[in-house]
Design a protein around this motif. Structure first.
Motif, PDB file in Angstrom:
ATOM      1  N   UNK A 159       0.834  -1.204   0.000  1.00 19.00           N
ATOM      2  CA  UNK A 159       0.000   0.000   0.000  1.00 19.00           C
ATOM      3  C   UNK A 159       0.869   1.254   0.000  1.00 19.00           C
ATOM      4  N   UNK A 160       0.333   2.378  -0.454  1.00 23.37           N
ATOM      5  CA  UNK A 160       1.104   3.629  -0.399  1.00 23.37           C
ATOM      6  C   UNK A 160       1.451   4.011   1.032  1.00 23.37           C
ATOM      7  N   UNK A 161       2.470   4.862   1.151  1.00 27.00           N
ATOM      8  CA  UNK A 161       2.894   5.273   2.477  1.00 27.00           C
ATOM      9  C   UNK A 161       1.827   6.040   3.230  1.00 27.00           C
ATOM     10  N   UNK A 162       0.983   6.779   2.510  1.00 25.02           N
ATOM     11  CA  UNK A 162      -0.091   7.487   3.177  1.00 25.02           C
ATOM     12  C   UNK A 162      -1.117   6.579   3.806  1.00 25.02           C
ATOM     13  N   UNK A 163      -1.193   5.320   3.355  1.00 29.90           N
ATOM     14  CA  UNK A 163      -2.118   4.341   3.916  1.00 29.90           C
ATOM     15  C   UNK A 163      -1.437   3.388   4.885  1.00 29.90           C
ATOM     16  N   UNK A 164      -0.209   3.697   5.255  1.00 33.86           N
ATOM     17  CA  UNK A 164       0.501   2.874   6.226  1.00 33.86           C
ATOM     18  C   UNK A 164       1.401   1.823   5.646  1.00 33.86           C
ATOM     19  N   UNK A 165       1.596   1.779   4.342  1.00 31.61           N
ATOM     20  CA  UNK A 165       2.451   0.771   3.743  1.00 31.61           C
ATOM     21  C   UNK A 165       3.923   1.023   4.030  1.00 31.61           C
ATOM     22  N   UNK A 166       4.655  -0.020   4.433  1.00 33.26           N
ATOM     23  CA  UNK A 166       6.064   0.086   4.773  1.00 33.26           C
ATOM     24  C   UNK A 166       6.833  -1.078   4.151  1.00 33.26           C
ATOM     25  N   UNK A 167       8.082  -0.799   3.817  1.00 33.28           N
ATOM     26  CA  UNK A 167       8.984  -1.799   3.254  1.00 33.28           C
ATOM     27  C   UNK A 167      10.312  -1.700   3.986  1.00 33.28           C
ATOM     28  N   UNK A 168      10.844  -2.827   4.408  1.00 34.78           N
ATOM     29  CA  UNK A 168      12.150  -2.897   5.060  1.00 34.78           C
ATOM     30  C   UNK A 168      13.039  -3.810   4.230  1.00 34.78           C
ATOM     31  N   UNK A 169      14.195  -3.301   3.830  1.00 30.90           N
ATOM     32  CA  UNK A 169      15.126  -4.074   3.038  1.00 30.90           C
ATOM     33  C   UNK A 169      16.379  -4.327   3.842  1.00 30.90           C
ATOM     34  N   UNK A 170      16.839  -5.553   3.847  1.00 33.27           N
ATOM     35  CA  UNK A 170      18.044  -5.948   4.554  1.00 33.27           C
ATOM     36  C   UNK A 170      19.214  -5.891   3.594  1.00 33.27           C
ATOM     37  N   UNK A 171      19.808  -4.712   3.458  1.00 31.29           N
ATOM     38  CA  UNK A 171      20.948  -4.505   2.570  1.00 31.29           C
ATOM     39  C   UNK A 171      21.666  -3.234   3.010  1.00 31.29           C
ATOM     40  N   UNK A 172      22.882  -3.069   2.504  1.00 34.59           N
ATOM     41  CA  UNK A 172      23.683  -1.897   2.825  1.00 34.59           C
ATOM     42  C   UNK A 172      23.039  -0.654   2.204  1.00 34.59           C
ATOM     43  N   UNK A 173      22.739   0.369   3.012  1.00 36.09           N
ATOM     44  CA  UNK A 173      22.001   1.522   2.465  1.00 36.09           C
ATOM     45  C   UNK A 173      22.791   2.369   1.486  1.00 36.09           C
ATOM     46  N   UNK A 174      24.111   2.280   1.466  1.00 37.10           N
ATOM     47  CA  UNK A 174      24.892   3.127   0.579  1.00 37.10           C
ATOM     48  C   UNK A 174      25.001   2.632  -0.844  1.00 37.10           C
ATOM     49  N   UNK A 175      24.522   1.447  -1.151  1.00 38.08           N
ATOM     50  CA  UNK A 175      24.621   0.913  -2.508  1.00 38.08           C
ATOM     51  C   UNK A 175      23.623   1.592  -3.430  1.00 38.08           C
ATOM     52  N   UNK A 176      24.003   1.689  -4.704  1.00 38.72           N
ATOM     53  CA  UNK A 176      23.157   2.395  -5.670  1.00 38.72           C
ATOM     54  C   UNK A 176      21.789   1.743  -5.843  1.00 38.72           C
ATOM     55  N   UNK A 177      21.662   0.411  -5.971  1.00 37.14           N
ATOM     56  CA  UNK A 177      20.315  -0.172  -6.091  1.00 37.14           C
ATOM     57  C   UNK A 177      19.446   0.097  -4.870  1.00 37.14           C
ATOM     58  N   UNK A 178      20.050   0.085  -3.676  1.00 35.78           N
ATOM     59  CA  UNK A 178      19.272   0.345  -2.470  1.00 35.78           C
ATOM     60  C   UNK A 178      18.814   1.796  -2.437  1.00 35.78           C
ATOM     61  N   UNK A 179      19.675   2.708  -2.843  1.00 34.36           N
ATOM     62  CA  UNK A 179      19.289   4.120  -2.889  1.00 34.36           C
ATOM     63  C   UNK A 179      18.181   4.354  -3.909  1.00 34.36           C
ATOM     64  N   UNK A 180      18.243   3.685  -5.035  1.00 30.55           N
ATOM     65  CA  UNK A 180      17.180   3.827  -6.038  1.00 30.55           C
ATOM     66  C   UNK A 180      15.857   3.296  -5.516  1.00 30.55           C
ATOM     67  N   UNK A 181      15.911   2.228  -4.702  1.00 27.12           N
ATOM     68  CA  UNK A 181      14.683   1.696  -4.119  1.00 27.12           C
ATOM     69  C   UNK A 181      14.121   2.643  -3.068  1.00 27.12           C
ATOM     70  N   UNK A 182      14.966   3.185  -2.207  1.00 31.33           N
ATOM     71  CA  UNK A 182      14.497   4.077  -1.146  1.00 31.33           C
ATOM     72  C   UNK A 182      13.844   5.319  -1.738  1.00 31.33           C
ATOM     73  N   UNK A 183      14.417   5.865  -2.788  1.00 33.59           N
ATOM     74  CA  UNK A 183      13.869   7.071  -3.426  1.00 33.59           C
ATOM     75  C   UNK A 183      12.847   6.747  -4.506  1.00 33.59           C
ATOM     76  N   UNK A 184      12.693   5.466  -4.816  1.00 33.37           N
ATOM     77  CA  UNK A 184      11.837   4.985  -5.905  1.00 33.37           C
ATOM     78  C   UNK A 184      12.155   5.754  -7.191  1.00 33.37           C
ATOM     79  N   UNK A 185      13.390   5.592  -7.615  1.00 30.23           N
ATOM     80  CA  UNK A 185      13.867   6.286  -8.812  1.00 30.23           C
ATOM     81  C   UNK A 185      14.619   5.291  -9.684  1.00 30.23           C
ATOM     82  N   UNK A 186      13.905   4.366 -10.345  1.00 33.09           N
ATOM     83  CA  UNK A 186      14.603   3.385 -11.187  1.00 33.09           C
ATOM     84  C   UNK A 186      15.232   3.989 -12.428  1.00 33.09           C
ATOM     85  N   UNK A 187      14.710   5.127 -12.888  1.00 33.79           N
ATOM     86  CA  UNK A 187      15.280   5.751 -14.084  1.00 33.79           C
ATOM     87  C   UNK A 187      16.686   6.252 -13.791  1.00 33.79           C
TER      88      UNK A 187
END
Length: 876
Positions: free
Chosen positions: A706-734
């Motif tokens: 669900x969207x964050x406004x409806x309480x949806x949350x995602x937790x990823x077990x990975x190093x936060x400094x990696x580029x794929x993880x940063x793209x996921x956190x910001x939701x910017x695949x482009x």
């Protein structure tokens, strides 16, 4: 086109003799010293004598060639590279009416009956030898259309394969009963109006749908679509298909963000002088743009700069291109209308279109083809298309339908009974008449790569069809691949994305387990498989709905190691990896299946044998994870979706849904939270696309939350400094796709380069490399040893030549069904792999050089087969 000269084949055992009554063995004096022959042998000898007498008594009547166009050019189903051409055969007079281009025929080649397709009828032939007649027309139905034949030839050239291999993928096997089923006339009712609201949230989405309605335009739109999370992609894709294949559509109102962007563009246009405007609209200025690569034309490369692309496509600050040419045309047609009035006029047109916009009947409907990765996505698109267009207006092409139903649906497409076709990978060559749109969903999925020679990719085949026919193209997914970013950079397509404000509103709240706050609160969070943050998120989300847990590996414990020295545990018989299938089972080999009873580690540490006899789990599969979660959350229901038990949908009741990537079921109302476990396992893969593939799997799972406004949350077990993880956190695949494209460009890897992978025995690979006539800029990497089984069955057939087995002279395997040793008893042969890479503009030369080398080795009857893959999905 020449044909090989054959010997007279009259009276060969393959020919059917004239039926005659069986005769008894002739009675006569027998030698007393000779033993009496059994009765069965006497009857067989009598039958042979009768058949020979019948052939001598009733010889076949001579066959006369057809009066007009007596020669037929036939493409044979031969897998040998040096025979990849058409052969000329005489058309007998009795088959003149049926032997038309596109039909299946049987001809005699090298003393055997071989299947083939007639591709043309000609009056003369360049061959000076003796010709063979067509033996039989299998079916008078022309199943090979000229468009599919041209596409198959282009795909064969693009992937250094043979035309026979591509036709094997393009034309399904014949099913006689399906051809006898009469065509069902579809009673087409009034066109159902389509709500284009799913495309209103994307910059340029309204213009894309409106451009699809211009079915007679010389060039339809081509876009790379980054789908929003928590949205129904199937409905949006069905809407685009309906806009092309029908005559009714309702466009949505323009979004406020788009209106503001258009007004900003108008303000900028007012501040631009006429001289600057002329400079901006100069097509030659775009040709000199350094961002556009200067490439030579390559007919096998769809991603080329488009000189005919209009220059006035920018409509918002994110540099999206607007295909609504009517907005500018209407502004110029009004007296006194200038750039300042363009946006208001477009708004008026949009309001009128939102109420009721029907395409005039004079615009004919065009075909639409959409390909999805698996059967679950196919079921979702099928339901959405049925709901939007109504039943009976589209067909499904998938191997899961069975040979009869699939061939029946394929014939409906061939006859033009339906305009919309959806399917999986096997439907990419569907003979859709007057193709107007090709679409692919989730183009980064490895299921889109054909595992059979010549290993084409669905995305490339669809782009070739769009490039050749001028059809619209839509490449969609929750993520963006490097190939999609390259299409945008080369100006072949334009990006179709949403505004950042919309993305933030639709995406869930994403956190990583390695955050500084969590490290201070839980120092062991970085090493824990399920840190405290994941436990808290799952417990809180179970009060609101289901929770998704994504596990990268299937099974129970797919990888084991010695508990003492941490060396990977290997089978003592075949050296295969050991695994555990359950908590109470004995470890067994993943290759030969033998139990590892009495296993001891053979590693040597400080000149002493390790001798360990116990295991530790290196990776934990989905079954072990479900077992652990069931003990941790005693009151929660645990649902597993993996391997043989893949669910399509789950209810909105609280539950823990443990699934592998690609097997995540859709939850009613969306998941309350998602836990992405073992991120290191995906990022540590030995593959060029490991980061892109990890991001794609994460985004596909997070998009179900669900969207964050409806309480949806995602937790990823990975190093936060990696580029794929940063793209996921910001939701910017482009952003990640453009970065990946730039990195591969520096390393000279696809999609900015062409790579040919050669895999085979060391001698075969060395011979292949010696025969290659490569361009000057080619670079050879390797060969190196690889420990991977062959995926091509023909390789094993070729390797059996040394063992003395009787093989077919056409290279199609063994003649008789000989018993093969069990898998565990076969020796595992070491293979070598070499990579040959060239700049993208030289991709056609590389494919031609590889095809030529394969033809030389085929003509030499080389024993070992070399698997050739152009731009393989996995490079690592």
């Amino acid at each position: 086109m020449e044909a090989l000269e054959q010997k007279n084949t009259e009276g060969r055992p393959d020919d059917k003799p004239t039926e005659v009554p069986l005769l008894d063995a002739p009675a006569g004096p027998q030698d007393d010293a000779a033993p009496a022959a059994p009765a069965d042998d006497s009857r067989q000898a009598a039958r042979r004598t009768a058949r020979q007498s019948a052939r001598q008594a009733k010889p076949k009547a001579p066959r006369e060639p057809a009066a007009e166009l007596p020669y037929a050019q036939v493409v044979l189903a031969l897998e040998l590279s040096h025979l990849d051409r058409a052969f000329d055969y005489l058309v007998p007079a009795d088959l003149d009416a049926e032997a038309q281009p596109g039909v299946r025929v049987r001809v005699r080649f090298a003393g055997q009956l071989v299947d083939g397709f007639v591709i043309a009828r000609v009056a003369e032939s360049d061959f000076a030898g003796r010709f063979e007649f067509l033996q039989k027309v299998v079916s008078p139905l022309p199943v090979l259309t000229p468009e599919i034949l041209e596409l198959a030839r282009t795909v064969a050239d693009r992937y250094a394969g043979t035309l026979a291999d591509v036709l094997r993928l393009a034309v399904p096997p014949r099913h006689a009963s399906a051809e006898k089923v009469p065509a069902k006339a579809t009673e087409r009712g009034p066109d159902k109006a389509v709500d284009g609201a799913p495309w209103g949230v994307y910059g340029g989405g309204r213009e894309f749908i409106k451009a699809l309605q211009h079915k007679t335009a010389p060039k339809l739109p081509r876009a790379v679509w980054t789908c929003l999370p928590a949205t129904d992609w199937a409905t949006a894709l069905a809407t685009a298909m309906h806009a092309v294949a029908t005559d009714a559509v309702v466009l949505p109102d323009p979004e406020p963000a788009q209106t503001q962007a258009a007004q900003a563009q108008v303000t900028q246009a007012q501040a631009t002088t006429p001289e600057e405007a002329e400079t901006t609209e100069d097509p030659e200025a775009i040709a000199d743009d350094p961002a556009t690569p200067d490439l030579e034309p390559d007919p096998t490369d769809p991603a080329l700069p488009d000189p005919d692309l209009p220059t006035d496509y920018d409509i918002d600050p994110e540099n999206l291109r607007d295909l609504d040419a009517d907005r500018y045309r209407d502004a110029e047609s009004e007296p006194g209308a200038g750039p300042a009035q363009a946006a208001p006029i477009a708004a008026v047109v949009a309001i009128a279109a939102a109420s009721s916009l029907h395409i005039p009947a004079r615009i004919p409907a065009r075909g639409a083809l959409a390909i999805v990765p698996d059967h679950r996505d196919l079921a979702r698109l099928d339901a959405a298309l049925t709901k939007i267009a109504g039943p009976g207006h589209h067909v499904v092409l998938s191997e899961e339908l069975g040979p009869a139903k699939r061939y029946q649906n394929w014939l409906a497409v061939l006859r033009g009974d339906v305009k919309m076709v959806i399917g999986t990978r096997s439907a990419m060559f569907a003979p859709v008449a007057d193709l107007g749109l090709v679409a692919i969903w989730d183009d980064g999925d490895d299921l889109h790569a054909e595992p059979r020679a010549p290993y084409p990719h669905v995305r490339e085949v669809l782009l070739l069809r769009a490039h050749t026919t001028g059809a619209a193209a839509l490449i969609g997914g929750y993520t963006c691949t490097a190939e999609g970013a390259q299409l945008v950079e080369s100006r072949w397509a334009y990006p179709l994305t949403a505004f950042r404000s919309t993305v933030r509103a639709k995406s869930p709240l994403i956190r990583t387990s390695g955050e500084e706050v969590e490290k201070e609160r839980d120092p062991a969070a970085a090493a824990a498989r399920l840190p405290n943050l994941a436990w808290r998120t799952a417990r809180a989300a179970l009060n609101d709905g289901p929770v998704l847990i994504q596990v990268p590996r299937g099974g129970y414990a797919p990888s084991l190691a010695c508990i003492r020295c941490r060396k990977h545990a290997r089978c003592i018989h075949c050296h295969g990896p050991l695994e555990l299938t359950s908590g109470h089972a004995m470890a067994s080999c993943l290759w030969c299946g033998r139990p590892a009873g009495g296993w001891h580690c053979d590693n040597v540490i400080n000149d002493r044998p390790c001798g360990g006899d116990r295991f530790r789990m290196l990776t934990i599969g989905v079954q072990r994870t479900a077992e652990e979660l069931g003990r941790a959350f005693a009151n929660a229901k645990v649902i597993s979706s993996a391997q043989d038990t893949v669910l399509s949908q789950v209810s909105d009741k609280p539950a823990l849904v443990v699934a592998t990537p690609g097997a995540e079921p859709v939850a009613d109302g969306g998941y309350a939270a998602a836990l992405l476990l073992d991120g290191w396992s995906l990022l540590a893969r030995r593959d060029l696309r490991s980061g892109e593939e990890a991001l794609r799997r994460w985004l596909n799972a997070a998009a179900l939350v669900r969207p964050g406004g409806e309480g949806g949350k995602v937790v990823i077990m990975a190093e936060p400094g990696l580029a794929p993880v940063q793209a996921l956190v910001r939701w910017d695949p482009v952003w990640h796709a453009r970065r990946e494209l730039a990195d591969r460009g520096e390393l000279h890897y696809p999609p900015l380069a062409r790579v040919a992978e050669l895999t085979g025995t060391p001698a075969a690979v060395a011979e292949e490399l010696s025969l290659l006539r490569l361009p000057e800029m080619a670079e050879v990497l390797g060969p190196v040893a690889v420990d991977a089984p062959r995926s091509d069955d023909r390789a094993s057939q070729k390797s059996d030549a040394r063992s003395g087995k009787k093989t077919d002279p056409l290279g199609r395997g063994e003649r008789a069904d000989t018993s093969k040793p069990p898998i565990e008893d076969r020796p595992r042969q070491q293979l070598h792999r070499a990579l040959v890479r060239v700049p993208r503009r030289l991709g056609g030369d590389l494919a031609a050089a590889v095809r030529e080398a394969q033809g030389v080795r085929s003509a030499r009857k080389s024993e070992d087969w070399v698997r050739v893959r152009i731009d393989p999905v996995q490079i690592g």
